[in-house]
Scaffold this motif. Structure first.
Motif, short mmCIF file in Angstrom:
data_model
loop_
_atom_site.label_atom_id
_atom_site.label_comp_id
_atom_site.label_asym_id
_atom_site.label_seq_id
_atom_site.Cartn_x
_atom_site.Cartn_y
_atom_site.Cartn_z
N LEU A 63 0.83 -1.20 0.00
CA LEU A 63 0.00 0.00 0.00
C LEU A 63 0.86 1.25 0.00
CD1 LEU A 63 -2.97 0.94 0.13
CD2 LEU A 63 -2.68 1.06 2.61
N VAL A 64 1.93 1.26 0.78
CA VAL A 64 2.84 2.41 0.80
C VAL A 64 3.49 2.59 -0.57
CG1 VAL A 64 5.03 3.25 1.76
CG2 VAL A 64 3.25 2.38 3.28
N ILE A 65 3.92 1.50 -1.19
CA ILE A 65 4.51 1.58 -2.53
C ILE A 65 3.49 2.13 -3.53
CG2 ILE A 65 5.40 0.19 -4.45
CD1 ILE A 65 6.77 -1.57 -2.34
N LEU A 66 2.25 1.67 -3.45
CA LEU A 66 1.20 2.16 -4.35
C LEU A 66 0.99 3.66 -4.17
CD1 LEU A 66 -1.09 1.48 -6.39
CD2 LEU A 66 -2.56 1.27 -4.37
N TYR A 67 0.94 4.13 -2.91
CA TYR A 67 0.77 5.56 -2.67
C TYR A 67 1.95 6.37 -3.20
CZ TYR A 67 -3.40 5.06 0.23
OH TYR A 67 -4.66 4.81 0.69
N VAL A 68 3.16 5.87 -3.06
CA VAL A 68 4.33 6.57 -3.58
C VAL A 68 4.27 6.67 -5.09
CG1 VAL A 68 6.85 6.39 -3.87
CG2 VAL A 68 5.82 6.08 -1.62
N VAL A 69 3.88 5.59 -5.75
CA VAL A 69 3.76 5.60 -7.22
C VAL A 69 2.68 6.57 -7.65
CG1 VAL A 69 3.09 4.20 -9.22
CG2 VAL A 69 4.72 3.30 -7.55
N ILE A 70 1.53 6.55 -6.99
CA ILE A 70 0.45 7.48 -7.34
C ILE A 70 0.89 8.92 -7.13
CG2 ILE A 70 -1.83 8.29 -6.61
CD1 ILE A 70 -2.58 5.35 -6.17
N PHE A 71 1.59 9.20 -6.04
CA PHE A 71 2.07 10.55 -5.77
C PHE A 71 3.09 10.98 -6.83
CE2 PHE A 71 4.93 13.54 -3.58
CZ PHE A 71 4.00 14.52 -3.24
N ALA A 72 3.98 10.07 -7.22
CA ALA A 72 4.98 10.41 -8.24
C ALA A 72 4.32 10.70 -9.58
CB ALA A 72 5.99 9.27 -8.37
#
Length: 114
Positions: free
Chosen positions: A89-98
């Motif tokens: 979930l943290v990785i997904l949020y980082v990708v979405i933010f990027a």
């Protein structure tokens, strides 16, 4: 006066005394952890946790140890699954933010009308 002596050891007609191994931990805490972190495994964890004492009382010591170990294993598996989901979930949020930050730069490039 007569002295009476007690005979130690084997006595004919006496029932043999067996010593029980100690009661294994029921691991109810791990079942609660399974309920908190990944509830689908909690049903099986609580079931195994509740079987420990009855199996031990019936004399199935190996079965009670297996049930205890299974409850602990299911609790640990649920904790691992929760940790993996949290990392994903943290990785997904980082990708979405990027991706969002990259698209903001493209949106703010206004064309010049000169």
């Amino acid at each position: 006066m007569t002295q009476q002596f007690q005979q130690h050891g084997f006595q004919p007609g006496a029932a043999p005394e067996y010593s029980r191994p100690p009661l294994p931990a029921q691991n109810t805490g791990w079942a609660v952890a399974a309920l908190i972190f990944f509830w689908p495994l909690a049903f099986s964890a609580f079931h195994n946790s509740s079987k420990v004492f009855p199996l031990w009382m019936m004399g199935d010591y190996e079965g009670s140890h297996r049930a205890s170990a299974q409850a602990k294993k299911l609790g640990k598996i649920s904790l691992i699954i929760c940790a993996v989901f949290t990392v994903l979930l943290v990785i997904l949020y980082v990708v979405i933010f990027a991706v969002a930050m990259a698209s903001v730069e493209a949106v703010t490039d206004y064309p010049s009308y000169r």
